[in-house]
Design an enzyme around this catalytic site. Structure first.
Site, PDB file in Angstrom:
ATOM      1  N   GLU A   3       0.833  -1.206   0.000  1.00 30.29           N
ATOM      2  CA  GLU A   3       0.000   0.000   0.000  1.00 30.29           C
ATOM      3  C   GLU A   3       0.865   1.252   0.000  1.00 30.29           C
ATOM      4  O   GLU A   3       0.582   2.212  -0.725  1.00 30.29           O
ATOM      5  CB  GLU A   3      -0.943  -0.039   1.206  1.00 30.29           C
ATOM      6  CG  GLU A   3      -1.998  -1.124   1.115  1.00 30.29           C
ATOM      7  CD  GLU A   3      -1.477  -2.550   1.322  1.00 30.29           C
ATOM      8  OE1 GLU A   3      -2.147  -3.487   0.837  1.00 30.29           O
ATOM      9  OE2 GLU A   3      -0.415  -2.737   1.956  1.00 30.29           O
TER      10      GLU A   3
ATOM     11  N   HIS B  75       9.746  15.071  10.439  1.00 28.75           N
ATOM     12  CA  HIS B  75      10.897  15.161   9.539  1.00 28.75           C
ATOM     13  C   HIS B  75      10.559  15.038   8.060  1.00 28.75           C
ATOM     14  O   HIS B  75      11.281  15.591   7.232  1.00 28.75           O
ATOM     15  CB  HIS B  75      11.920  14.073   9.882  1.00 28.75           C
ATOM     16  CG  HIS B  75      12.555  14.263  11.213  1.00 28.75           C
ATOM     17  ND1 HIS B  75      13.521  13.409  11.688  1.00 28.75           N
ATOM     18  CD2 HIS B  75      12.375  15.187  12.183  1.00 28.75           C
ATOM     19  CE1 HIS B  75      13.912  13.802  12.890  1.00 28.75           C
ATOM     20  NE2 HIS B  75      13.221  14.880  13.214  1.00 28.75           N
TER      21      HIS B  75
END
Length: 144
Positions: free
Chosen positions: A71, A98
């Site tokens: 996925e 991040h």
């Protein structure tokens, strides 16, 4: 936020649980399927969920499968998508801080349901740090 969801048959149960959670948190949901546990090919449901994010129709997306790997790979084929496969709360937090991940992938066979729901909550609440991370995210976006 408006959140797109997509799953295959192996992620269907968690998709439904996350859909309930998102509703209680006041988010709008675009459910791209699948709509039961009958076997399906995951790209047919993951791509529309990822494309909804890339087009700006949805703010973020969450995709589900057995492991979450396929996925995440399918979602990351869509230009403008930064899909993170997360397996614990720290990976979810870092994917936002991040990497400014705009799609989350979860493997139903890999983690308990309560952990999956916690990961979604953290991922939704965590902001992007920007700063030194912004040029790296821009580089990721330029790669597609």
């Amino acid at each position: 936020m408006k959140i797109s969801l997509g799953s295959d048959h192996a992620g269907f149960r968690y998709k439904e649980k996350v859909k309930e959670l998102l509703g209680t948190l006041g988010h709008e949901v675009k459910d791209c399927g699948t709509f039961n546990e009958e076997p399906v090919d995951y790209p047919l449901f993951i791509r529309p969920a990822a494309e909804a994010v890339a087009r700006g129709e949805c703010d973020r997306g969450v995709v589900f499968g057995g492991s979450g790997n396929g996925e995440a790979m399918a979602a990351n084929k869509v230009k403008g998508v930064r899909c993170a496969l997360c397996w614990n709360e720290e990976s979810a937090s870092l994917s936002r801080h991040h990497n400014d991940a705009n799609v989350l992938s979860i493997g139903e066979r890999m983690i308990p349901e309560e952990l999956a729901l916690s990961i979604v909550r953290i991922w939704l609440e965590t902001p992007f740090d920007g700063g030194r991370h912004a040029p790296r995210v821009a580089e990721l976006n330029a790669m597609c």
